[in-house]
Design an enzyme around this catalytic site. Sequence first.
Site, PDB file in Angstrom:
ATOM      1  N   ASN A   6       5.030 -27.560  38.189  1.00  0.00           N
ATOM      2  CA  ASN A   6       4.830 -26.220  38.750  1.00  0.00           C
ATOM      3  C   ASN A   6       6.031 -25.371  38.355  1.00  0.00           C
ATOM      4  O   ASN A   6       7.111 -25.529  38.922  1.00  0.00           O
ATOM      5  CB  ASN A   6       4.696 -26.323  40.281  1.00  0.00           C
ATOM      6  CG  ASN A   6       4.590 -24.950  40.924  1.00  0.00           C
ATOM      7  OD1 ASN A   6       4.465 -23.946  40.238  1.00  0.00           O
ATOM      8  ND2 ASN A   6       4.642 -24.914  42.245  1.00  0.00           N
ATOM      9  N   LYS A   8       6.432 -22.251  38.776  1.00  0.00           N
ATOM     10  CA  LYS A   8       6.670 -21.113  39.678  1.00  0.00           C
ATOM     11  C   LYS A   8       6.908 -19.838  38.860  1.00  0.00           C
ATOM     12  O   LYS A   8       6.304 -19.689  37.810  1.00  0.00           O
ATOM     13  CB  LYS A   8       7.828 -21.445  40.619  1.00  0.00           C
ATOM     14  CG  LYS A   8       7.615 -22.786  41.340  1.00  0.00           C
ATOM     15  CD  LYS A   8       8.568 -23.057  42.455  1.00  0.00           C
ATOM     16  CE  LYS A   8       8.222 -24.404  43.075  1.00  0.00           C
ATOM     17  NZ  LYS A   8       8.985 -24.719  44.265  1.00  0.00           N
ATOM     18  N   HIS A  94       0.113 -23.367  48.162  1.00  0.00           N
ATOM     19  CA  HIS A  94       1.548 -23.676  48.085  1.00  0.00           C
ATOM     20  C   HIS A  94       2.288 -22.985  49.223  1.00  0.00           C
ATOM     21  O   HIS A  94       1.983 -21.845  49.568  1.00  0.00           O
ATOM     22  CB  HIS A  94       2.123 -23.244  46.734  1.00  0.00           C
ATOM     23  CG  HIS A  94       3.450 -23.877  46.469  1.00  0.00           C
ATOM     24  ND1 HIS A  94       4.598 -23.428  47.071  1.00  0.00           N
ATOM     25  CD2 HIS A  94       3.799 -24.946  45.716  1.00  0.00           C
ATOM     26  CE1 HIS A  94       5.606 -24.204  46.684  1.00  0.00           C
ATOM     27  NE2 HIS A  94       5.147 -25.127  45.860  1.00  0.00           N
ATOM     28  N   GLU A 163       3.491 -31.656  50.402  1.00  0.00           N
ATOM     29  CA  GLU A 163       4.806 -31.079  50.125  1.00  0.00           C
ATOM     30  C   GLU A 163       5.432 -30.610  51.445  1.00  0.00           C
ATOM     31  O   GLU A 163       5.149 -29.499  51.898  1.00  0.00           O
ATOM     32  CB  GLU A 163       4.679 -29.868  49.187  1.00  0.00           C
ATOM     33  CG  GLU A 163       4.136 -30.182  47.822  1.00  0.00           C
ATOM     34  CD  GLU A 163       4.609 -29.163  46.777  1.00  0.00           C
ATOM     35  OE1 GLU A 163       5.213 -29.593  45.787  1.00  0.00           O
ATOM     36  OE2 GLU A 163       4.384 -27.957  46.957  1.00  0.00           O
ATOM     37  N   SER A 206      11.529 -31.612  45.726  1.00  0.00           N
ATOM     38  CA  SER A 206      12.816 -32.121  45.213  1.00  0.00           C
ATOM     39  C   SER A 206      12.713 -33.425  44.434  1.00  0.00           C
ATOM     40  O   SER A 206      13.649 -34.223  44.434  1.00  0.00           O
ATOM     41  CB  SER A 206      13.827 -32.291  46.357  1.00  0.00           C
ATOM     42  OG  SER A 206      14.138 -31.047  46.923  1.00  0.00           O
TER      43      SER A 206
HETATM   44  P1  13P Z   1      10.990 -28.549  43.745  1.00  0.00           P
HETATM   45  O1  13P Z   1      10.631 -29.759  42.932  1.00  0.00           O
HETATM   46  O2  13P Z   1      11.796 -27.540  42.980  1.00  0.00           O
HETATM   47  O3  13P Z   1      11.580 -28.921  45.068  1.00  0.00           O
HETATM   48  O4  13P Z   1       9.615 -27.797  44.066  1.00  0.00           O
HETATM   49  C1  13P Z   1       8.570 -28.519  44.568  1.00  0.00           C
HETATM   50  C2  13P Z   1       7.366 -27.660  44.573  1.00  0.00           C
HETATM   51  O5  13P Z   1       7.297 -26.689  45.296  1.00  0.00           O
HETATM   52  C3  13P Z   1       6.282 -28.008  43.658  1.00  0.00           C
HETATM   53  O6  13P Z   1       5.128 -27.300  43.944  1.00  0.00           O
END
Ligand code: 13P
Length: 245
Positions: A6, A8, A94, A163, A206
């Site tokens: 992801n 983002k 999300h 998550e 993470s």
């Molecule tokens: P991180 O791996 O940066 O913590 O993000 C997790 C996430 O939100 C995946 O959708």
Amino acid sequence: MYFIANWKMFGNLKSINSIKNVINLSTKLKYRKAKIIYCPPYTLLDQFVKKTIKTKIDIGAQDCHTHQNYGAFTGSINAKMIKNAGSKFIIIGHSENRNTGDTNKIINLKIKSSLNEKLKIIFCIGETLKEKKNKKTNQVINTQIKKGLKDIKKINNIIFAYEPVWSIGTDIIPELDDLRNQVKKIKFFIKKTYKVKNPLVLYGGSVNPKNILSLREISLINGFLIGAASQNSKKFIDIIKKTIN
Ligand code: 13P
């Protein structure tokens, strides 16, 4: 085993080249069990689709508008457009979007419109730190699932991603026993509610090349949804290799 990147709100035309090594890895026999999916921002969907067209890697989007058809919604993208751009997957629910207004009801509409376009859903669920402290985790997650999937009978195109909000971008992962138990509970709830045998549940929050060695021990987990570490091909490859080896 799913490895979902992801990205983002990160990435530009140049960063697409960085996935070359991941593409190479995906061609190796040893890693054929790894289902790699990139979810770049909308602006890069087309480029990612072109770059991976002859590979086993699939592409997904990170969200969509609730509206099924085209419409006067400035700045929005719907599931139809995402499908048309060559995506097969879509992340919905999300926590970063729940945080900015996505209710369970909105998420339900987004899931329905994506299913109508035959996209596979990566459906994110998870509790906040406050909810965890108040021992509301199960209640929150079960409600997210039930309301997010309201009136949806067939859930075979839905992959769940647990998550915990307090794990995202914090470098903190749950205690392994807690995580194992939580995934077990989530699977049990899905099986019971939707009469499915083997629901897929991923973990996200993470995930990095260090903690993957512990996370991979939880055999109930069907893969990982990875944020920051997935933008760095070296780290992403490291995570895949350590999981599969
Ligand atoms: P991180 O791996 O940066 O913590 O993000 C997790 C996430 O939100 C995946 O959708």
